[in-house]
Design a protein around this motif. Structure first.
Motif, PDB file in Angstrom:
ATOM      1  N   GLY A 235       0.897  -1.197  -0.068  1.00 31.00           N
ATOM      2  CA  GLY A 235       0.074   0.109  -0.131  1.00 31.00           C
ATOM      3  C   GLY A 235       0.941   1.349   0.054  1.00 31.00           C
ATOM      4  N   THR A 236       0.261   2.370   0.036  1.00 33.51           N
ATOM      5  CA  THR A 236       1.000   3.691   0.217  1.00 33.51           C
ATOM      6  C   THR A 236       0.275   4.550   1.170  1.00 33.51           C
ATOM      7  OG1 THR A 236       1.744   5.831  -1.050  1.00 33.51           O
ATOM      8  CG2 THR A 236      -0.555   4.744  -1.471  1.00 33.51           C
ATOM      9  N   LEU A 237       1.169   5.208   1.841  1.00 33.61           N
ATOM     10  CA  LEU A 237       0.883   6.395   2.816  1.00 33.61           C
ATOM     11  C   LEU A 237       0.688   7.817   2.262  1.00 33.61           C
ATOM     12  CD1 LEU A 237       3.914   5.245   5.106  1.00 33.61           C
ATOM     13  CD2 LEU A 237       1.652   4.662   5.306  1.00 33.61           C
ATOM     14  N   SER A 238       0.776   7.650   0.800  1.00 34.03           N
ATOM     15  CA  SER A 238       0.872   8.988   0.049  1.00 34.03           C
ATOM     16  C   SER A 238      -0.455   9.529  -0.499  1.00 34.03           C
ATOM     17  CB  SER A 238       1.919   8.926  -1.057  1.00 34.03           C
ATOM     18  OG  SER A 238       2.958   8.086  -0.743  1.00 34.03           O
ATOM     19  N   LYS A 239      -1.232   8.430  -0.510  1.00 34.64           N
ATOM     20  CA  LYS A 239      -2.685   8.726  -1.206  1.00 34.64           C
ATOM     21  C   LYS A 239      -3.583   9.078  -0.120  1.00 34.64           C
ATOM     22  CE  LYS A 239      -1.101   7.154  -5.459  1.00 34.64           C
ATOM     23  NZ  LYS A 239      -0.857   6.002  -6.294  1.00 34.64           N
ATOM     24  N   ALA A 240      -4.670   8.307   0.101  1.00 36.95           N
ATOM     25  CA  ALA A 240      -5.559   8.463   1.147  1.00 36.95           C
ATOM     26  C   ALA A 240      -5.132   8.859   2.662  1.00 36.95           C
ATOM     27  CB  ALA A 240      -6.656   7.436   1.443  1.00 36.95           C
ATOM     28  N   LEU A 241      -3.783   8.398   2.674  1.00 36.81           N
ATOM     29  CA  LEU A 241      -3.234   8.723   4.182  1.00 36.81           C
ATOM     30  C   LEU A 241      -2.465  10.192   4.295  1.00 36.81           C
ATOM     31  CD1 LEU A 241      -2.045   5.068   5.325  1.00 36.81           C
ATOM     32  CD2 LEU A 241      -4.105   6.512   6.079  1.00 36.81           C
ATOM     33  N   GLY A 242      -2.427  10.775   3.121  1.00 40.50           N
ATOM     34  CA  GLY A 242      -2.112  12.022   2.925  1.00 40.50           C
ATOM     35  C   GLY A 242      -0.562  12.314   3.335  1.00 40.50           C
ATOM     36  N   SER A 243       0.235  11.226   3.490  1.00 41.35           N
ATOM     37  CA  SER A 243       1.651  11.349   3.765  1.00 41.35           C
ATOM     38  C   SER A 243       2.590  11.126   2.875  1.00 41.35           C
ATOM     39  CB  SER A 243       1.961  10.522   4.972  1.00 41.35           C
ATOM     40  OG  SER A 243       3.172  10.648   5.597  1.00 41.35           O
ATOM     41  N   LEU A 244       3.529  10.258   3.291  1.00 39.50           N
ATOM     42  CA  LEU A 244       4.728   9.820   2.039  1.00 39.50           C
ATOM     43  C   LEU A 244       5.206   8.505   2.433  1.00 39.50           C
ATOM     44  CD1 LEU A 244       6.333  10.769  -0.636  1.00 39.50           C
ATOM     45  CD2 LEU A 244       8.016  11.369   1.062  1.00 39.50           C
ATOM     46  N   GLY A 245       5.238   7.720   1.628  1.00 35.41           N
ATOM     47  CA  GLY A 245       5.850   6.450   1.958  1.00 35.41           C
ATOM     48  C   GLY A 245       5.018   4.941   1.272  1.00 35.41           C
ATOM     49  N   GLY A 246       5.683   4.119   1.549  1.00 37.51           N
ATOM     50  CA  GLY A 246       4.936   2.939   1.005  1.00 37.51           C
ATOM     51  C   GLY A 246       5.163   1.710   1.962  1.00 37.51           C
ATOM     52  N   PHE A 247       4.332   0.679   1.908  1.00 38.34           N
ATOM     53  CA  PHE A 247       4.559  -0.374   2.776  1.00 38.34           C
ATOM     54  C   PHE A 247       3.778  -1.792   2.200  1.00 38.34           C
ATOM     55  CE2 PHE A 247       0.256   1.211   3.500  1.00 38.34           C
ATOM     56  CZ  PHE A 247      -0.657   0.136   3.494  1.00 38.34           C
ATOM     57  N   VAL A 248       4.679  -2.661   2.842  1.00 38.81           N
ATOM     58  CA  VAL A 248       4.513  -4.130   2.549  1.00 38.81           C
ATOM     59  C   VAL A 248       3.929  -4.643   3.977  1.00 38.81           C
ATOM     60  CG1 VAL A 248       5.342  -6.502   1.857  1.00 38.81           C
ATOM     61  CG2 VAL A 248       6.283  -4.500   0.831  1.00 38.81           C
ATOM     62  N   VAL A 249       2.840  -5.388   3.765  1.00 45.69           N
ATOM     63  CA  VAL A 249       2.226  -6.147   5.126  1.00 45.69           C
ATOM     64  C   VAL A 249       2.204  -7.658   4.622  1.00 45.69           C
ATOM     65  CG1 VAL A 249       1.092  -4.066   6.023  1.00 45.69           C
ATOM     66  CG2 VAL A 249      -0.292  -5.656   4.567  1.00 45.69           C
ATOM     67  N   GLY A 250       2.390  -8.384   5.985  1.00 46.92           N
ATOM     68  CA  GLY A 250       2.023  -9.860   5.738  1.00 46.92           C
ATOM     69  C   GLY A 250       2.603 -10.509   6.894  1.00 46.92           C
ATOM     70  N   SER A 251       3.309 -11.676   6.618  1.00 46.98           N
ATOM     71  CA  SER A 251       3.599 -12.823   7.803  1.00 46.98           C
ATOM     72  C   SER A 251       5.168 -12.040   8.242  1.00 46.98           C
ATOM     73  CB  SER A 251       4.138 -13.995   7.452  1.00 46.98           C
ATOM     74  OG  SER A 251       4.869 -14.021   6.271  1.00 46.98           O
ATOM     75  N   HIS A 252       5.614 -12.563   9.409  1.00 48.63           N
ATOM     76  CA  HIS A 252       6.930 -12.042   9.996  1.00 48.63           C
ATOM     77  C   HIS A 252       8.145 -12.412   9.084  1.00 48.63           C
ATOM     78  CE1 HIS A 252       5.822 -10.664  13.826  1.00 48.63           C
ATOM     79  NE2 HIS A 252       5.303 -11.735  14.123  1.00 48.63           N
ATOM     80  N   SER A 253       7.970 -13.517   8.503  1.00 50.41           N
ATOM     81  CA  SER A 253       8.934 -14.136   7.526  1.00 50.41           C
ATOM     82  C   SER A 253       9.077 -13.178   6.308  1.00 50.41           C
ATOM     83  CB  SER A 253       8.880 -15.609   7.243  1.00 50.41           C
ATOM     84  OG  SER A 253       7.750 -16.040   6.777  1.00 50.41           O
ATOM     85  N   LEU A 254       7.931 -12.789   5.554  1.00 51.56           N
ATOM     86  CA  LEU A 254       7.910 -12.134   4.516  1.00 51.56           C
ATOM     87  C   LEU A 254       8.475 -10.786   4.756  1.00 51.56           C
ATOM     88  CD1 LEU A 254       6.624 -11.468   1.632  1.00 51.56           C
ATOM     89  CD2 LEU A 254       5.038 -10.242   2.940  1.00 51.56           C
ATOM     90  N   VAL A 255       8.155 -10.218   5.808  1.00 51.70           N
ATOM     91  CA  VAL A 255       8.761  -8.897   6.210  1.00 51.70           C
ATOM     92  C   VAL A 255      10.143  -8.992   6.318  1.00 51.70           C
ATOM     93  CG1 VAL A 255       8.870  -7.141   7.933  1.00 51.70           C
ATOM     94  CG2 VAL A 255       6.498  -7.840   6.862  1.00 51.70           C
ATOM     95  N   GLN A 256      10.693  -9.762   6.822  1.00 50.68           N
ATOM     96  CA  GLN A 256      12.013 -10.059   7.190  1.00 50.68           C
ATOM     97  C   GLN A 256      12.751 -10.505   5.905  1.00 50.68           C
ATOM     98  OE1 GLN A 256      12.934 -13.136   9.813  1.00 50.68           O
ATOM     99  NE2 GLN A 256      15.119 -12.647  10.186  1.00 50.68           N
ATOM    100  N   TRP A 257      12.172 -10.909   5.014  1.00 53.74           N
ATOM    101  CA  TRP A 257      12.880 -11.349   3.706  1.00 53.74           C
ATOM    102  C   TRP A 257      12.808  -9.904   2.960  1.00 53.74           C
ATOM    103  CZ3 TRP A 257      15.870 -14.622   1.452  1.00 53.74           C
ATOM    104  CH2 TRP A 257      15.837 -14.619   0.160  1.00 53.74           C
TER     105      TRP A 257
END
Ligand SMILES: *Cc1c(COP(=O)(O)O)cnc(C)c1O
Length: 386
Positions: A235-257
């Motif tokens: 997702g992005t923090l730059s559109k509806a959230l009115g800020s700047l940045g992006g993100f990935v969400v999922g499992s601990h291992s996905l994020v660590q990877w």
């Protein structure tokens, strides 16, 4: 220098096809009205869907943390650029998205590029919707995996492509959840079933849906009530959230990877901590002010009906993003100029952002619009297009 003459020639050619873009300047706040190139206009051309980009509470959040955290972060996240505010934002994002873990990037573009390219490589295959965002397309290319593009939303075509590609190690299906130029949703429930059938990974880009869709504002996956344990969401923090940045969400291992392998994460300076503070504030507003998204949904429905009643094609739009597909690039530009003369900003979207012959006005509504703004837009379009 003659060696660069081709650039001027190529620009000239763009111009003769009415495809040359020029850089404008906006002054003042992002919001319901903007000052564009010195001219005040009613704004139907932002991705600031909840009207938060100019919200005082976000700028105050940035101001309040600046004396402690300063502006620059001075290093990539793995070295020492990741601050307590990055960690807190990631904790809150994981909670908001009902996932184990989250990782923030300096933009949504970087999140897609990095995530896709670290999930597959030359031994693998990706399956990508024909209308996916450029950052997903570039991620697919960068990965080195075999690329299969299925016709927009066409699950029969996707199935046939999966059938043909049997000898690969891993499969990854990638899609926008809400398409940026058409305003329609991907068939996420069916995609989830197909991903299960084929033992494929499924990455869903919620850039235009985060904060806007779903009972708690989580996005299209929540709106369409898709079982999400299989999904990787970006997702992005730059559109509806009115800020700047992006993100990935999922499992601990996905994020660590991703934190280890996504090159746009590893080799890029962490975003300012103050940007994290504004995103944290925006997440709180999404939680506490659901009327922003419900009003926006109601207004979108209402505008779409009125445009259709005028005989205009809004394609398959089912959201706050509404194209008015006119076809010809020059006519589209002309209508946009006429709207601007009446004080309305509606961007003309032309190739290469959309296919040749599919030029369109792209209306995006936000929670900041009032009912009489929408009436003004409808009346103006009626006058211009009659
Ligand atoms: C805007 C957008 C992005 C990129 O997000 P940024 O934070 O603006 O870099 C990614 N995917 C889609 C579908 C988008 O529309």
């Amino acid at each position: 220098m003659p060696v660069y003459d081709w650039i001027a020639d190529a620009l000239q050619q763009r111009e003769s096809q009415h495809l040359l873009r020029s850089l404008g300047v906006r002054s003042g706040l992002q919001g319901r009205t903007i000052i564009l190139n010195g001219k005040p206009l009613l704004n139907f051309g932002s991705n600031d869907y909840l009207g938060l980009a100019g919200d005082e509470r976000l700028s105050r959040a940035a101001q309040e943390c600046l004396p402690q955290v300063g502006w620059g972060t001075g290093a990539s996240p793995l070295i020492q650029g990741r601050t307590t505010l990055h960690a807190e934002l990631e904790r809150q994002l994981a909670e908001f998205e009902a996932c184990q873990s989250a990782l923030t990037f300096s933009s949504g573009f970087a999140a897609n590029l990095g995530a896709v390219a670290c999930l597959v490589d030359k031994q693998d295959a990706v399956f990508s919707d024909a209308l996916n965002h450029a950052s997903l397309i570039d991620g697919c290319r960068l990965s080195g995996a075999a690329i299969h593009i299925y016709q927009h939303g066409d699950m029969t075509h996707l199935r046939s492509l999966l059938q043909r590609e049997t000898a690969v190690r891993r499969r990854l299906i990638v899609t926008d959840s809400l398409f940026s130029m058409d305003g329609d949703f991907a068939p996420l429930a069916e995609l989830e079933v197909i991903a299960r059938e084929w033992n494929a990974m499924l990455l869903v880009d919620e850039a235009h849906a985060t904060g806007v869709w779903g009972a708690s504002g989580r996005g299209a996956v929540e709106h369409l009530q898709v079982v999400d344990e299989l999904l990787i969401r970006v997702g992005t923090l730059s559109k509806a959230l009115g800020s700047l940045g992006g993100f990935v969400v999922g499992s601990h291992s996905l994020v660590q990877w991703c934190a280890n392998q996504a090159r746009s994460y590893v080799f890029s300076t962490a975003a300012p901590a103050a940007a994290c503070a504004t995103a944290i504030t925006a997440l709180g507003i999404v939680r506490d002010e659901p009327q922003r998204r419900t009003n926006l949904q109601r207004q979108s429905e209402d505008l779409r009906k009125r445009l259709q009643a005028m005989g205009l094609s809004t394609g398959n739009s089912a959201s706050q993003i509404m194209p008015i597909i006119l076809g010809d690039a020059m006519q589209t530009l002309h209508v946009a100029q006429q709207l601007e003369m009446r004080g309305l900003f509606v961007p003309a979207i032309r190739p290469p952002s959309v296919p040749v012959g599919a030029s369109r006005l792209r209306i995006s509504l936000t929670a900041a619009h009032r009912d009489d703004d929408i009436a003004h837009l409808v009346d103006s379009l009626r006058e211009i297009l009659k």
